[in-house]
Design an enzyme around this catalytic site. Sequence first.
Site, short mmCIF file in Angstrom:
data_model
loop_
_atom_site.label_atom_id
_atom_site.label_comp_id
_atom_site.label_asym_id
_atom_site.label_seq_id
_atom_site.Cartn_x
_atom_site.Cartn_y
_atom_site.Cartn_z
N TYR A 136 1.13 -1.08 0.27
CA TYR A 136 -0.38 0.00 -0.01
C TYR A 136 1.01 1.58 -0.15
CZ TYR A 136 -4.04 3.32 1.82
OH TYR A 136 -4.51 4.37 1.76
N LYS A 164 -1.38 -0.97 -4.07
CA LYS A 164 -2.59 -0.50 -3.76
C LYS A 164 -1.78 1.17 -4.09
CE LYS A 164 -5.95 1.30 -0.68
NZ LYS A 164 -6.83 1.94 0.61
N VAL A 206 -9.72 -0.37 -5.19
CA VAL A 206 -9.90 -0.52 -3.58
C VAL A 206 -10.62 0.61 -3.27
CG1 VAL A 206 -8.52 -0.56 -0.74
CG2 VAL A 206 -7.60 -1.94 -2.65
#
Length: 309
Positions: A136, A164, A206
């Site tokens: 992330y 992400k 996401v």
Amino acid sequence: MANLWTGVYPAVTTQFRDDESMDVEATLSHVSALLDAGVHGIIMLGTVGENCSLDRQEKVDLLKATVELVGGRVPVLTGVAEYTTSMACAYSQTAQEVGADGLMLLPAMVYKSDAKETIAHFRTVASAIDLPIMCYNNPISYSIDITPEMFDEMSDEPKFVAIKESSENTRRITDIRNRCGDRYTLLCGVDDLVLESLILGAEGWVSGLVNAFPAENRLLWDLVQAGRWEEALLVYQWYTPLLHLDTHPKLVQYIKLANVECGYGSEVVRAPRLPLVGAERAAILKIIRDAIETRPTTVSSRGDAALAR
């Protein structure tokens, strides 16, 4: 290590009672509603899930209950946002033990690590578990940027399967692809850049606003996958004022207020977050209610997307 993390993945809100105690049952009810709407996976305990506002046992209890509820129907990932590398390893090991399908791993919280330290943190966590990892990258919120060059350096670790990307710089999608090829599955982590990111090659989303508008998220995703770009753009234009709420420091409060307006859960947050009041609350409510009044509908036997007017 195989990775099937494509599609719409909600960063699920954690529900609290009025006294700020965690409400596992209400959270699981929300997860069930998201599954019924057709999301492709579940991410618990991300930023929207108020990870850093929960203690370790609360995280473990909620993750375990979610894994049991989902029962393998879709992947269940957990955010890993701890203050030290050893704490991240310990929580990740427990997440594996209770049946999580993967991790959404952040750099260590508070300390602003340099590139060498950040890579070491990620590699150490990977060595502690046998789960696939979504890395992330959110330098806007956490002040640590994982660059395409760093992802290239980490590409020899097979547990790093996805990224992400939340830098708010859509150039990164292309830069990572040019640098790393198809080594990683790329997911958009910024709601109001999703259409741009999908055009550039992102394979997943996401999302925060999916908590309140799961059917509309899935509609936008399906239109893109079908190559129905004009309809997708129409839905995206409707959705964008809502999606902007995902990029504000008070995104948790905003998304939880949208949840309530759409019939999902409570807007209670844990301090230091406070409930929305006054002019700010009225402004956010107007955005949400205007969107509800004009939300997309399917109006023909061909499934064309249109906006309610």
